[in-house]
Design a protein around this motif. Structure first.
Motif, short mmCIF file in Angstrom:
data_model
loop_
_atom_site.label_atom_id
_atom_site.label_comp_id
_atom_site.label_asym_id
_atom_site.label_seq_id
_atom_site.Cartn_x
_atom_site.Cartn_y
_atom_site.Cartn_z
N CYS A 533 0.83 -1.21 0.00
CA CYS A 533 0.00 0.00 0.00
C CYS A 533 0.86 1.26 0.00
O CYS A 533 0.53 2.25 -0.68
CB CYS A 533 -0.93 0.00 1.21
N ALA A 534 1.95 1.25 0.74
CA ALA A 534 2.85 2.41 0.75
C ALA A 534 3.36 2.70 -0.65
O ALA A 534 3.38 3.86 -1.09
CB ALA A 534 4.01 2.16 1.71
N ALA A 535 3.76 1.65 -1.35
CA ALA A 535 4.26 1.83 -2.72
C ALA A 535 3.16 2.26 -3.67
O ALA A 535 3.37 3.11 -4.54
CB ALA A 535 4.92 0.54 -3.20
N LEU A 536 1.97 1.69 -3.52
CA LEU A 536 0.85 2.06 -4.39
C LEU A 536 0.47 3.53 -4.22
O LEU A 536 0.23 4.24 -5.21
CB LEU A 536 -0.35 1.16 -4.10
N VAL A 537 0.41 3.99 -2.98
CA VAL A 537 0.05 5.39 -2.72
C VAL A 537 1.11 6.32 -3.32
O VAL A 537 0.78 7.31 -3.99
CB VAL A 537 -0.12 5.63 -1.21
N ALA A 574 -1.03 2.18 9.43
CA ALA A 574 -1.51 3.48 9.89
C ALA A 574 -0.62 4.61 9.35
O ALA A 574 -1.10 5.70 9.04
CB ALA A 574 -1.55 3.52 11.41
N THR A 575 0.69 4.34 9.25
CA THR A 575 1.60 5.33 8.67
C THR A 575 1.22 5.64 7.23
O THR A 575 1.17 6.80 6.81
CB THR A 575 3.05 4.78 8.72
N VAL A 576 0.94 4.60 6.46
CA VAL A 576 0.52 4.78 5.06
C VAL A 576 -0.83 5.49 5.01
O VAL A 576 -1.05 6.37 4.17
CB VAL A 576 0.44 3.42 4.35
N ALA A 577 -1.73 5.12 5.93
CA ALA A 577 -3.05 5.74 5.95
C ALA A 577 -2.96 7.25 6.20
O ALA A 577 -3.74 8.03 5.64
CB ALA A 577 -3.91 5.07 7.02
N GLU A 578 -2.01 7.67 7.05
CA GLU A 578 -1.82 9.11 7.27
C GLU A 578 -1.44 9.81 5.97
O GLU A 578 -1.93 10.91 5.68
CB GLU A 578 -0.74 9.34 8.34
N ALA A 579 -0.57 9.18 5.19
CA ALA A 579 -0.19 9.77 3.91
C ALA A 579 -1.39 9.84 2.98
O ALA A 579 -1.62 10.85 2.30
CB ALA A 579 0.93 8.96 3.27
N ALA A 580 -2.16 8.77 2.93
CA ALA A 580 -3.32 8.73 2.05
C ALA A 580 -4.35 9.79 2.44
O ALA A 580 -4.98 10.42 1.58
CB ALA A 580 -3.95 7.34 2.08
N ARG A 605 11.83 19.87 4.60
CA ARG A 605 11.69 20.30 6.00
C ARG A 605 10.23 20.45 6.39
O ARG A 605 9.84 20.15 7.52
CB ARG A 605 12.43 21.64 6.19
N HIS A 606 9.38 20.87 5.48
CA HIS A 606 8.01 21.25 5.84
C HIS A 606 6.94 20.35 5.22
O HIS A 606 5.76 20.58 5.45
CB HIS A 606 7.75 22.70 5.43
N ALA A 607 7.31 19.34 4.47
CA ALA A 607 6.33 18.52 3.75
C ALA A 607 5.40 17.79 4.70
O ALA A 607 5.84 17.25 5.73
CB ALA A 607 7.05 17.53 2.86
N PRO A 608 4.10 17.73 4.38
CA PRO A 608 3.15 16.94 5.17
C PRO A 608 3.42 15.44 5.04
O PRO A 608 4.25 15.02 4.23
CB PRO A 608 1.79 17.31 4.55
N PRO A 609 2.72 14.61 5.82
CA PRO A 609 2.98 13.16 5.82
C PRO A 609 2.90 12.53 4.43
O PRO A 609 1.94 12.75 3.69
CB PRO A 609 1.87 12.61 6.71
#
Length: 661
Positions: A533-537, A574-580, A605-609
């Motif tokens: 999922c991390a790679a797909l996102v 959950a880490t991937v879900a935060e990015a999604a 430095r400032h990028a969101p998840p």
């Protein structure tokens, strides 16, 4: 005289090549031999760095009487769990179902068809001899009950998979529940979660850091900072050479189980790097720097990849390399520095480990000390490390595991970007994976000495390696890495789906086992599902192709109930879900070569998840994120986008920081 394992490539199997046991490698031929002889199969699963695997080998597998019992009554199969995680997963599920616990070495008695009917882990020699006799008797006198027991176990573990179960789409409420559950479990005295034995909560740390970024939850950030500080100053961290051991046997991070695994250090490198990125904490930066150094120095192989692990034992003694007494410190450092080091590293006459020795911990914050003390500490470390090099050293399992090297590439790429280094090591290891482990468009799990092994890649290999290729694409803006990642994702989408949005851990054309594993929960490493999922996102964000994001959303929904109720077992999901949930953001920085630095630094430095970031010349071929992103006024320009829909471009780091805030 060597047995059949002498021809193995696995270092773990080679450790047993001189046993008097007539071992077989996992193969159809071994089970056919059991059917021919009409005897059960004994499956012994472990790994090269495992302390209790060594103990059982010395006590039982090297013993002539035990070997006679095994050879007369069984076909005995030795399995490296790291080489065959699919075999390990099936029989570990059976072991946990039958005994309520698991671990290695794992000892499984099965029918010649592979159905497990009795399972356990480590058995002392006397118990093991009695067990062998009892199983042999039962096989001869109670055959039907044994076969029925095996069939019942297979039926039970086949139904334990989370295929076709309830779903919970990713939402802000779900992730808030996950964070609340984790923080409720926090050890507020020693850091981390739960009690002894205590494992590094690296994936939970990544999730809480991303959750903090999205929500501003200071409690989440503090939980990560506290755990990171306690681990980094504890005995689980090698205070002389860097790198983390697999876990602490106590709740205080003092005495580790000394094996050092690549996967732990890779994910912890990401966690400390991201903590440093968000806080500027010099301690977090130092631990990240030393962990990266440990991985490349102590786990680097001549063929270019990273070795799997360092052993828990040296010369047959656990922890021999690492523990110290006050007298040993004085012998190496002299009276004054020896006593100073004993105080700094909490080395006492009573000791914290065995035989009056102590594992080094850092008693106080040295990173914030005045320069003279820091210099003294560095000098003492160097002298102790030099002396330690003269001790027996732990053996190294030098096989290269695809998924673990993928985790390392992603971590090294992120670290390189933040330090402004070239990332040469990340690219080199990724090339090893691309050119050696990808065979006819499919992944192989392991290689050793530059030669790829036969075991097929499992889902976590596809997910972790694809994610690594995407990290290198962002590091280099080279289109080939995006193409390579897509090839792996397409293969995973074609061969691993369960049909309900989730994924099996083995491919549809892989070797058939008694059940087909499909475990979406994260454990010591990200699950195959969460890594894919991390790679797909990320791929969807880098390519603008929505079908990959749709596949990720469907898969995350299958593990959503676990995220909400048992977040310690779904930290990476959950880490991937935060990015999604945040998009993720896409940042394109169009700049002539060598001029992207200030904007790129501000972006990271400032990028969101989960933000994907690519910097390079506008309209670079094969890089969709840079297409139609011209310079504004002839100067480097940043585009902040979601779903390839971009805000007004900006040309200064300050504007970019404001936009991302």
């Amino acid at each position: 005289m060597a047995n059949r394992l002498a021809g193995a490539t696995s270092p773990y199997l080679l450790q047993h090549a001189d046993n008097p046991v007539d071992w077989w490698q996992w193969s159809d031929e071994a089970f056919a031999e059991a059917r021919r002889r009409d005897v059960p199969v004994l499956i012994s699963v472990g790994y090269a760095a495992c302390h209790w695997c060594h103990v059982m080998a010395h006590e039982s597998f090297e013993d002539e009487r035990i070997a006679e019992l095994m050879n007369a009554g069984f076909v005995s199969i030795k399995v490296d769990r790291e080489e065959r995680p699919d075999v390990d997963a099936v029989y570990m599920t059976a072991t946990q179902a039958m005994t309520g616990q698991g671990g290695w070495p794992m000892t499984v008695f099965a029918t010649p068809d592979g159905d497990p009917f009795f399972c356990g882990t480590y058995f002392p020699k006397a118990n093991f001899a009695n067990l062998l006799n009892s199983v042999t008797t039962a096989w001869h006198d109670q055959r039907q009950q044994v076969i029925e027991q095996g069939a019942n176990v297979v039926q039970a573990i086949g139904g334990s998979q989370l295929v076709g179960g309830p779903k919970a789409p990713i939402s802000s409420e779900l992730l808030a529940a996950a964070a609340t559950g984790l923080l409720k479990d926090q050890d507020t005295t020693h850091g981390g979660f739960g009690g002894a034995p205590k494992f590094p909560p690296h994936m939970a740390m990544l999730f809480l850091l991303r959750h903090y970024q999205r929500t501003g939850n200071e409690e989440a950030l503090e939980a990560v900072r506290f755990a990171a500080e306690r681990m980094g100053r504890g005995g689980i961290y090698d205070q002389l050479a860097g790198g983390f051991a697999r876990y602490s046997v106590d709740a205080t991070w003092t005495v580790p189980h000394f094996e050092k695994m690549l996967y732990d250090n890779a994910v912890l490198l990401r966690a400390y790097t991201q903590l440093w990125r968000l806080t500027g904490d010099p301690f977090a930066r130092r631990i990240a720097e030393e962990t990266a150094g440990f991985m490349l120095r102590d786990l680097g192989t001549p063929a270019g990849g990273l070795a799997s692990a360092l052993d828990a034992d040296a010369a047959g003694v656990e922890g021999l390399t690492y523990a110290w007494t006050p007298a040993q410190l004085i012998e190496v450092l002299g009276e004054d520095d020896g006593k100073w080091a004993a105080d700094l590293f909490r080395v006492t006459a009573e000791g914290t480990f065995e035989h009056g020795s102590s594992v080094l911990v850092l008693a106080r914050d040295i990173d914030a000390a005045e320069p003279g003390l820091v210099a003294r500490w560095r000098d003492v470390r160097a002298r102790l490390l030099e002396a330690r090099a003269g001790r027996p050293q732990p053996a190294r399992d030098d096989k290269v595991v695809a998924s673990w090297n993928g985790l390392a590439v992603t971590a090294l790429a992120e670290y390189s970007i933040l330090t402004g280094s070239s990332g040469e090591a990340a690219v080199r290891i990724a090339e090893v994976l691309a050119t050696r482990h990808v065979v006819d468009g499919r992944l192989r799990r392991v290689s050793r000495d530059g030669v790829v092994g036969e075991p097929a890649g499992v889902l976590e290999d596809y997910g972790c390696v694809a994610e690594a290729f995407l990290a290198v694409h962002q590091l280099t803006a080279d289109a080939v890495w995006l193409e390579r990642a897509r090839d792996l994702l397409d293969a995973a989408l074609a061969h691993f789906p369960t049909g309900d949005g989730g994924f099996y851990d083995t491919a549809d054309d892989a070797e058939r086992l008694v059940t087909r594993p499909a475990d979406p929960t994260d454990n010591a490493t990200p699950s195959g599902l969460s890594s894919l999922c991390a790679a797909l996102v990320s791929y969807a964000a880098l390519s603008g192709e929505p079908s990959y994001r749709e596949a990720a959303d469907a898969a995350l929904a299958t593990v959503g109930p676990v995220i909400g109720t048992h977040p310690r077992y779904a930290g990476y999901a959950a880490t991937v879900a935060e990015a999604a949930l945040t998009g993720p953001y896409e940042i394109a920085i169009a700049a002539p070569p060598g001029q992207e630095g200030p904007l790129l630094a501000a972006a990271h430095r400032h990028a969101p998840p989960g933000t994907v970031i690519v910097a390079g010349q506008s309209d670079r071929p094969g890089v969709p994120l840079l297409a139609d992103r011209p310079l504004q006024g002839g100067v480097p320009t940043a585009y902040v986008c979601r779903g390839f829909v971009c805000d007004r471009p900006v040309t200064s780091p300050e504007e970019l920081a404001t936009r991302l805030a």
